[in-house]
Scaffold this motif. Structure first.
Motif, PDB file in Angstrom:
ATOM      1  N   UNK A 154       0.803  -1.238   0.000  1.00 22.97           N
ATOM      2  CA  UNK A 154       0.000   0.000   0.000  1.00 22.97           C
ATOM      3  C   UNK A 154       0.828   1.277   0.000  1.00 22.97           C
ATOM      4  N   UNK A 155       2.123   1.166  -0.201  1.00 25.66           N
ATOM      5  CA  UNK A 155       2.940   2.371  -0.418  1.00 25.66           C
ATOM      6  C   UNK A 155       3.166   2.478  -1.926  1.00 25.66           C
ATOM      7  N   UNK A 156       2.609   3.532  -2.509  1.00 23.37           N
ATOM      8  CA  UNK A 156       2.632   3.676  -3.970  1.00 23.37           C
ATOM      9  C   UNK A 156       3.529   4.819  -4.427  1.00 23.37           C
ATOM     10  N   UNK A 157       4.464   5.177  -3.567  1.00 22.70           N
ATOM     11  CA  UNK A 157       5.370   6.252  -3.946  1.00 22.70           C
ATOM     12  C   UNK A 157       5.821   7.007  -2.724  1.00 22.70           C
ATOM     13  N   UNK A 158       6.546   8.085  -2.971  1.00 24.50           N
ATOM     14  CA  UNK A 158       7.123   8.843  -1.862  1.00 24.50           C
ATOM     15  C   UNK A 158       7.009  10.334  -2.115  1.00 24.50           C
ATOM     16  N   UNK A 159       6.920  11.078  -1.019  1.00 29.21           N
ATOM     17  CA  UNK A 159       7.005  12.536  -1.060  1.00 29.21           C
ATOM     18  C   UNK A 159       8.285  12.884  -0.305  1.00 29.21           C
ATOM     19  N   UNK A 160       9.253  13.387  -1.032  1.00 31.94           N
ATOM     20  CA  UNK A 160      10.618  13.522  -0.521  1.00 31.94           C
ATOM     21  C   UNK A 160      10.952  14.998  -0.335  1.00 31.94           C
ATOM     22  N   UNK A 161      11.447  15.360   0.836  1.00 26.10           N
ATOM     23  CA  UNK A 161      11.850  16.738   1.086  1.00 26.10           C
ATOM     24  C   UNK A 161      13.329  16.932   0.806  1.00 26.10           C
ATOM     25  N   UNK A 162      14.131  16.940   1.882  1.00 28.66           N
ATOM     26  CA  UNK A 162      15.555  17.240   1.783  1.00 28.66           C
ATOM     27  C   UNK A 162      16.291  16.477   0.689  1.00 28.66           C
ATOM     28  N   UNK A 163      16.009  15.184   0.554  1.00 28.52           N
ATOM     29  CA  UNK A 163      16.747  14.364  -0.410  1.00 28.52           C
ATOM     30  C   UNK A 163      16.301  14.608  -1.852  1.00 28.52           C
ATOM     31  N   UNK A 164      15.345  15.542  -2.061  1.00 29.34           N
ATOM     32  CA  UNK A 164      14.966  15.849  -3.443  1.00 29.34           C
ATOM     33  C   UNK A 164      15.703  17.077  -3.965  1.00 29.34           C
ATOM     34  N   UNK A 165      16.480  17.730  -3.096  1.00 29.38           N
ATOM     35  CA  UNK A 165      17.127  18.984  -3.505  1.00 29.38           C
ATOM     36  C   UNK A 165      18.305  18.745  -4.441  1.00 29.38           C
ATOM     37  N   UNK A 166      18.949  17.603  -4.293  1.00 31.63           N
ATOM     38  CA  UNK A 166      20.049  17.257  -5.197  1.00 31.63           C
ATOM     39  C   UNK A 166      19.570  16.168  -6.145  1.00 31.63           C
ATOM     40  N   UNK A 167      19.708  16.439  -7.438  1.00 33.19           N
ATOM     41  CA  UNK A 167      19.160  15.537  -8.459  1.00 33.19           C
ATOM     42  C   UNK A 167      19.699  14.113  -8.310  1.00 33.19           C
ATOM     43  N   UNK A 168      20.968  13.978  -7.965  1.00 31.82           N
ATOM     44  CA  UNK A 168      21.543  12.627  -7.901  1.00 31.82           C
ATOM     45  C   UNK A 168      20.944  11.809  -6.760  1.00 31.82           C
ATOM     46  N   UNK A 169      20.730  12.450  -5.608  1.00 28.47           N
ATOM     47  CA  UNK A 169      20.084  11.760  -4.478  1.00 28.47           C
ATOM     48  C   UNK A 169      18.647  11.394  -4.844  1.00 28.47           C
ATOM     49  N   UNK A 170      17.950  12.358  -5.407  1.00 30.51           N
ATOM     50  CA  UNK A 170      16.545  12.133  -5.757  1.00 30.51           C
ATOM     51  C   UNK A 170      16.435  11.009  -6.786  1.00 30.51           C
ATOM     52  N   UNK A 171      17.372  10.999  -7.723  1.00 33.95           N
ATOM     53  CA  UNK A 171      17.344   9.969  -8.752  1.00 33.95           C
ATOM     54  C   UNK A 171      17.571   8.577  -8.143  1.00 33.95           C
ATOM     55  N   UNK A 172      18.424   8.485  -7.118  1.00 33.93           N
ATOM     56  CA  UNK A 172      18.618   7.175  -6.444  1.00 33.93           C
ATOM     57  C   UNK A 172      17.308   6.676  -5.871  1.00 33.93           C
ATOM     58  N   UNK A 173      16.494   7.592  -5.350  1.00 33.76           N
ATOM     59  CA  UNK A 173      15.203   7.195  -4.792  1.00 33.76           C
ATOM     60  C   UNK A 173      14.255   6.755  -5.907  1.00 33.76           C
ATOM     61  N   UNK A 174      14.313   7.455  -7.028  1.00 34.88           N
ATOM     62  CA  UNK A 174      13.468   7.089  -8.180  1.00 34.88           C
ATOM     63  C   UNK A 174      13.838   5.682  -8.666  1.00 34.88           C
ATOM     64  N   UNK A 175      15.137   5.405  -8.689  1.00 34.37           N
ATOM     65  CA  UNK A 175      15.601   4.094  -9.149  1.00 34.37           C
ATOM     66  C   UNK A 175      15.157   3.005  -8.161  1.00 34.37           C
ATOM     67  N   UNK A 176      15.183   3.339  -6.862  1.00 36.34           N
ATOM     68  CA  UNK A 176      14.758   2.366  -5.844  1.00 36.34           C
ATOM     69  C   UNK A 176      13.289   1.985  -6.025  1.00 36.34           C
ATOM     70  N   UNK A 177      12.512   2.907  -6.552  1.00 39.53           N
ATOM     71  CA  UNK A 177      11.082   2.617  -6.765  1.00 39.53           C
ATOM     72  C   UNK A 177      10.913   1.665  -7.932  1.00 39.53           C
TER      73      UNK A 177
END
Ligand SMILES: O=C(CO)COP(=O)(O)O
Length: 251
Positions: A228-251
């Motif tokens: 029932x987790x269908x995604x994430x709303x990311x604060x601090x870790x979305x400010x740098x594209x490379x960190x945010x992209x790691x989260x996108x890849x994890x999904x």
């Protein structure tokens, strides 16, 4: 209404970023382009001052741009506020409403949030409706009840064909590096799912339930694997594209 919606990984930049931060949009676009097939929708919600330029930079990629808040009225004497149609006009597809920082700093109630979500829908934006308990409420054992009431009162009567998106963000997990246990996330998301199915039927089954609060590249995979987790709303870790992209890849 689609039966199955793609997961959504959304970044909330909050009150961070001036023109230089647009480079992160460009970098994210490059990373998404290089990756090719990504199974999730990807959204960045920059401050309103960057929205139009961010959406121009994102053009030609799958990256979407959203607002962080909107007024409940379509126009008028509301100094400093932004309407849903203004966000749409600037290139937004989504808007966050009812973030706990707005509930706390601006006294927004669930009724206010519902009016904002309805305004977003009327303008053609997808609202991302935030809910979540405080630490005191969790310790008092009332988290389910609090979140249940927020879900009940913050959501408009109908979403039409627009997907229902609710983000569970425990207030005490935002920006603290602390997260609930996976069992607690699973339990709360199951609770929200049950409420949405009871009220909206199939649209509730298809609703996207995002988790937010200290999501990082290191914990994203485990959190995003939770039922029932269908995604994430990311604060601090979305400010740098490379960190945010790691989260996108994890999904
Ligand atoms: O509030 C949040 C996203 O809306 C979460 O923020 P953090 O990811 O910085 O904890």
């Amino acid at each position: 209404m689609q039966e199955r919606l793609r997961p959504l990984i959304a970044g909330n930049w909050k009150m961070n970023g001036t023109s230089a931060a647009l480079e992160q949009i460009a970098r994210l676009k490059t990373l998404l382009g290089e990756a090719g097939n990504i199974d999730s929708d990807v959204l960045v919600c920059p401050p309103a001052t960057l929205l139009e330029r961010a959406s121009q930079r994102a053009q030609g990629s799958a990256l979407r741009i959203g607002g962080q808040d909107c007024h409940a009225n379509p126009s008028g004497a509301h100094t400093g506020d932004v309407s849903a149609s203004m966000l749409l006009d600037a290139g937004a597809s989504h808007v966050i409403v009812g973030h706990s920082e707005r509930r706390a700093d601006h006294g927004e109630t669930s009724e206010t949030v519902r009016a904002k979500a309805a305004a977003a829908l009327a303008a053609g934006l997808v609202p991302i409706i935030c809910v979540g308990e405080t630490e005191a409420e969790r310790l008092a054992g009332t988290a389910n009840q609090v979140v249940g009431e927020q879900v009940k009162f913050s959501l408009p009567e109908t979403f039409g064909e627009t997907p229902i998106i609710v983000a569970y963000e425990p207030v005490w997990a935002i920006g603290t590096g602390r997260t609930p246990t996976i069992d607690d996330i699973a339990q709360m998301h199951a609770h929200m799912r049950q409420l949405l199915v009871a009220r909206f039927g199939k649209a509730g089954e298809a609703a996207l339930l995002l988790y937010g609060g200290s999501v990082k590249p290191s914990n994203a995979e485990e959190i995003l694997r939770t039922p029932n987790v269908n995604g994430a709303l990311v604060g601090g870790a979305s400010l740098l594209a490379d960190d945010f992209f790691s989260i996108i890849v994890a999904a």
